[in-house]
Enzyme design. Structure first.
Site, mmCIF file in Angstrom:
data_model
loop_
_atom_site.group_PDB
_atom_site.id
_atom_site.type_symbol
_atom_site.label_atom_id
_atom_site.label_comp_id
_atom_site.label_asym_id
_atom_site.label_seq_id
_atom_site.Cartn_x
_atom_site.Cartn_y
_atom_site.Cartn_z
ATOM 1 N N ILE A 148 0.990 -1.136 0.027
ATOM 2 C CA ILE A 148 -0.100 0.056 -0.116
ATOM 3 C C ILE A 148 0.796 1.105 -0.104
ATOM 4 O O ILE A 148 0.265 2.303 0.123
ATOM 5 C CB ILE A 148 -0.876 0.032 1.280
ATOM 6 C CG1 ILE A 148 -0.088 -0.066 2.482
ATOM 7 C CG2 ILE A 148 -1.971 -0.988 1.185
ATOM 8 C CD1 ILE A 148 -1.016 0.232 3.861
ATOM 9 N N GLY A 176 8.525 3.661 -0.482
ATOM 10 C CA GLY A 176 9.427 4.756 -0.028
ATOM 11 C C GLY A 176 10.849 4.304 -0.510
ATOM 12 O O GLY A 176 11.326 3.236 -0.596
ATOM 13 N N ASP A 192 12.720 10.874 10.529
ATOM 14 C CA ASP A 192 12.282 10.671 9.045
ATOM 15 C C ASP A 192 10.840 11.473 8.993
ATOM 16 O O ASP A 192 9.739 10.819 8.598
ATOM 17 C CB ASP A 192 12.478 9.367 8.587
ATOM 18 C CG ASP A 192 12.093 9.550 7.206
ATOM 19 O OD1 ASP A 192 12.014 10.364 6.628
ATOM 20 O OD2 ASP A 192 11.515 8.054 6.724
#
Length: 930
Positions: A632, A635, A757
């Site tokens: 889904i 990155g 992050d």
């Protein structure tokens, strides 16, 4: 005749030659100025055989080829006007250099462009005085110099501009003009002098009989507004945020044209001017925070166009007129903090557009009219601190959009209506200091959006605490003190992980406290008056009593009986379950064998923190060994999969890309990394996604999180339909939620956790658009005495600039990333270009450019909240980490100050203004970073 023709012919030749010479001179002047600018711009501005300045960007010429208009608004100009020779443009009628980065002086030579009709040099960074030579521009009708850094007095020569109808000098550092030499300006209809350093009302205003719009807000003006003030044509009068004293001019609306009146936050005294009664065109009135007095029962008339009125925090008296019910489009009605008396007129129920009704802090009596609950748009409802009696009407449940309800400090009685549970948008509920009785309705547990406070204290409530309160997982403050509650505190309240403060004092409660941080840290004063309470670590409580031997014996007998019945049944059930599992695993063994083969020979371990019996193999099975069809999200560090188990449990699993250079294998020993995973698994905050587990198999790293319905902020912003649903209120809620989550990680966890992050893709939104920080694959724990050096990690566009040079892990890395995300949420896109502009020294960005154009422009009080959040975001993205605030300071500012006052008009705002306002208005803990 021949001689006459010759003269005409010579004249035409000379005229043509003059035109050509003028055009050549104009072109050369523009190129000379262009070449003096700091950065290459205006590529069409070149001279060649086929080019004419009339075809250049921003240039318009007359039929004879002479330049009549230069419009370079928002063109990225960076430099000065030193080499802009205005005398070279004999026919120039309009010059617009608004929204650039021009610095230095406005050249005195500007007075040579004597045919100018409109001059706009606003939103730059011009300094020093306004050149008096502007007074030579006798044809000038529009002069805009707002939003610069101009200083000194307003030159009296401006009064020579007798054709001027608009003058805007706002947002500078100017002083009053010379009252002796400055004459009136008969043609002036719009005058804006806000946010400068005026100390008195300029005398020349009285000589401007045709004024329609006047703004003197945000100055240092003292003394009275002149009594004879009130031009017949005045439509908009703004005196807000000054130090005015005395009375409002009695004839301020003699002309009957006034539609906007703002004089809030002054020291005005006396009654409401009687002339306002006949100002039927009024749309907006702000007179709050003054010393106004007098009976207003009949001071106001009927206003069919009135949308907003605030008379709060004065000394006004009298009764509320039923005429207010005829202001049918009114959205904000506030008369809080006065000495109004009598009943609340039921006619207020006719205000179907009402969003904010605040009558708090008065002396109102009688019952709450049920008609008040007919407005489906009501968002804030405050009747606190009055003398109201009777019951809370059951019709309260009709207010489906209500977020803020405060009926505290009255004489209300009866039961808390069960229908209150239908107000599922509530985030604030205060019914304290009344005479409410009966038991606590379990329907309060339906108010799952409650966040700020639930206060039922100082009442006569009996019975036990409803166990349904466990559903209020966002609640931060709970106060049920000074009632007649009895019995144990439901242990399920330990699930209220967002709870920060709790007060249960002066009841008849007994038994142990819930195992929750807020209860454990509660001061003794919040627990006293409950003789049966006990706790191991709570202040002022005795330890919970241990069972006696006889009690244990009796329990043992009961337990034996239960065991004799339950065990045979349990064994049968377990055998059936094992048989089912055996059959299921036969079908999925092939897939699991593949994952097992991958893990052979490698060190594997897992951290698991889930309240049900679930193994990582179950997730492998559910995703068919992480087949692409379950992916889904993708990155730079890995892919995210959705794992739906047969039990109905749903997880999000991030699988990091395997790499020999993986930081975990190089920087940490496996033992230390496992310890960090255990720490991360203990994180408990409503704005941090729950991490249920972690597994490592032969270099592959897996993080198992709760599944969050709406997905990431980045995904939502890229979908037009979804982005439009994400309104300004919800976006502010998201930004504040992320701030609180990061503050928790940095300041409430031991050791502190740096995420490293933070990005739009790592902020998830649940069904109610509540944000959750996710993906702790790069998180670091800041332990004292250990090296906190790191390789640069994170998502491109969100990484703090110092990381590449220092490699040092500090909380300020997350602060920078938070600032980027906050701006992205406001703008609807990544702020990359704008950040580059900032780093090059540009601070002229208008506020309107920072808002997502897909949404309706914000209006009303929310604008001030948006301005505050924007200013704080800019603080967070400062290049020097020392100049950034901590997340704790950001949260404190967001909590303590729900808005930042914005000077009118809003279009004056730029980044430079925002930072100045933050410095002037924010708390000392933040201003040190401005």
């Amino acid at each position: 005749m021949t001689r006459t023709l010759q003269r005409i012919f010579h004249f035409l030749i000379l005229s043509s030659a003059f035109v050509l010479i003028t055009a050549q001179r104009e072109a050369e002047t523009l190129l000379n100025w262009k070449n003096s600018l700091n950065f290459p711009t205006l590529p069409s501005w070149t001279l060649n055989s086929s080019s004419s300045p009339c075809n250049w960007t921003g240039i318009r010429c007359s039929g004879e080829g002479s330049i009549i208009e230069i419009n370079l608004e928002n063109s990225g100009l960076d430099g000065t006007l030193d080499r802009f020779d205005s005398s070279s443009f004999p026919n120039l009628s309009s010059l617009n250099l608004n929204l650039n980065n021009l610095v230095g002086d406005i050249p005195s030579g500007i007075g040579n462009a004597t045919k100018l009709i409109s001059l706009d040099l606003s939103s730059n960074n011009f300094t020093n005085q306004i050149p008096p030579e502007i007074g030579n521009l006798k044809e000038l009708q529009v002069l805009r110099l707002y939003n610069n850094s101009l200083t000194g007095p307003i030159p009296h020569q401006l009064s020579n501009l007798q054709k001027l109808w608009l003058l805007d000098l706002s947002a500078n550092y100017l002083r009053d003009p010379d009252p002796v030499q400055f004459k009136g300006m008969a043609s002036l209809t719009e005058l804006r002098l806000s946010y400068i350093l005026l100390e008195a009302v300029p005398a020349f205003i009285a000589e401007c009989p045709n004024l329609i719009f006047l703004d003197l807000s945000d100055n240092l003006i003292t003394g009275s507004i002149p009594e004879d003030f009130g031009p017949d044509f005045l439509r908009n009068a703004t005196f807000s945020y000054n130090n005015f004293s005395g009375k409002l001019p009695p004839g301020i609306c003699n002309g009957g044209k006034l539609i906007y009146l703002a004089a809030n936050r002054n020291n005005l005294v006396g009654p409401i001017p009687s002339s306002l009664r006949n100002c039927t065109g009024l749309t907006r009135v702000r007179l709050e925070q003054n010393l106004l007095d007098g009976d207003i029962s009949n001071a106001f008339g009927m206003y069919p166009n009135l949308e907003y009125i605030d008379l709060g925090d004065n000394r006004l008296s009298g009764m509320l007129s039923s005429n207010w019910g005829q202001c049918t489009i009114l959205s904000n009605f506030r008369i809080a903090g006065n000495i109004m008396s009598g009943n609340i007129p039921p006619e207020l129920g006719n205000l179907t557009e009402l969003q904010n009704l605040d009558l708090s802090g008065n002396q109102l009596i009688g019952k709450i009219p049920i008609e008040l609950f007919s407005s489906s748009k009501l968002n804030r409802f405050n009747l606190s601190n009055n003398q109201l009696s009777g019951h809370i009407p059951e019709e309260v449940g009709m207010l489906s959009q209500l977020q803020y309800l405060d009926f505290s400090q009255n004489n209300l009685s009866g039961r808390i209506p069960e229908e209150l549970g239908d107000c599922q948008a509530l985030i604030f509920l205060d019914l304290s200091n009344n005479r409410l009785n009966g038991t606590m309705p379990y329907q309060i547990g339906n108010l799952v959006a409650l966040q700020i406070v639930l206060d039922l204290s100082q009442n006569l409530i009996t019975g036990e605490i409803s166990s349904q309160l466990r559903k209020l997982t966002r609640l931060e403050i709970l106060n049920i003190s000074h009632n007649h509650l009895s019995g144990p505190i439901p242990s399920s309240l330990q699930d209220l992980l967002s709870l920060q403060q709790v007060d249960i004092s002066h009841n008849n409660l007994e038994g142990p406290l819930p195992d929750n941080k807020a209860f454990r840290r509660a001061p003794a004063a919040s627990l006293v008056g409950n003789t049966g309470l006990c706790g191991e670590k709570a202040q002022g409580l005795n330890p919970c009593r241990r069972e006696t031997s006889s009690e244990k014996h009796n329990k043992g007998n009961r337990r034996k009986l239960i065991v004799a019945i339950v065990i045979p049944l349990s064994i049968s059930a377990i055998l059936l379950i094992l048989f089912g599992i055996l059959i299921f695993r036969r079908h999925s063994r092939a897939d699991r064998d593949k994952m097992k083969k991958d893990s052979e020979g490698g060190s594997s371990f897992s951290v698991w923190n889930y309240n049900k019996r679930t193994e990582f193999n179950d997730i492998i099975t559910a995703t068919e060994s992480f087949d692409d069809k379950y992916c889904i999200g993708n990155g730079g560090q890995g892919n995210v999969y959705k794992a739906m188990l047969p039990s109905g449990d749903v997880f999000a699993v991030k699988r990091l890309h395997p790499s020999e250079d993986n930081e975990f294998s190089k920087e940490y020993q496996l033992k230390n990394f496992k310890a960090e995973m255990y720490s991360l698994a203990e994180i408990r905050h409503r704005n941090v996604v729950k991490m249920y587990g972690f597994s490592s198999c032969s270099g592959s790293l897996f993080f198992v999180y709760e599944f969050v319905e709406r997905g990431s902020v980045g995904k939502l912003l890229n979908e037009e339909k979804e982005a439009k649903l994400w309104n300004w209120d919800l976006r502010l809620q998201a930004i504040k939620g992320v701030a609180h989550g990061l503050s928790y990680l940095h300041h409430d966890c031991t050791p502190a956790i740096v995420h490293r992050d933070i990005s739009a893709n790592n902020i998830l939104l649940d069904a109610a658009f509540e944000p959750k920080i996710s993906d702790f694959g790069t998180a670091r724990l800041l332990r004292e005495g250990e090296s906190n050096w790191t390789l640069p990690v994170g998502s491109y566009g969100y990484i703090a600039p110092e990381l590449a040079s220092t490699g040092q892990v500090t909380e300020k890395l997350d602060v920078y990333s938070f600032g980027v995300v906050a701006l992205e949420v406001l703008m609807g896109k990544h702020p990359g270009e704008m950040l580059l502009h900032l780093q090059s020294g540009g601070h002229d960005i208008p506020f309107s450019n920072l808002l997502d154009e897909r949404l309706t422009p914000p209006v009303g009080p929310i604008v001030q909240e948006l301005v505050l959040v924007t200013a704080l975001a800019f603080l967070c993205v400062q290049e020097n980490p020392i100049s950034r605030p901590t997340m704790h300071q950001v949260c404190s500012e967001l909590s303590a100050r729900r808005s930042l006052h914005v000077p009118a008009p809003l279009r004056l705002l730029t980044l430079r203004n925002l930072m100045n306002m933050l410095k002037d208005q924010a708390s000392s803990s933040v201003t040190s970073y401005v």
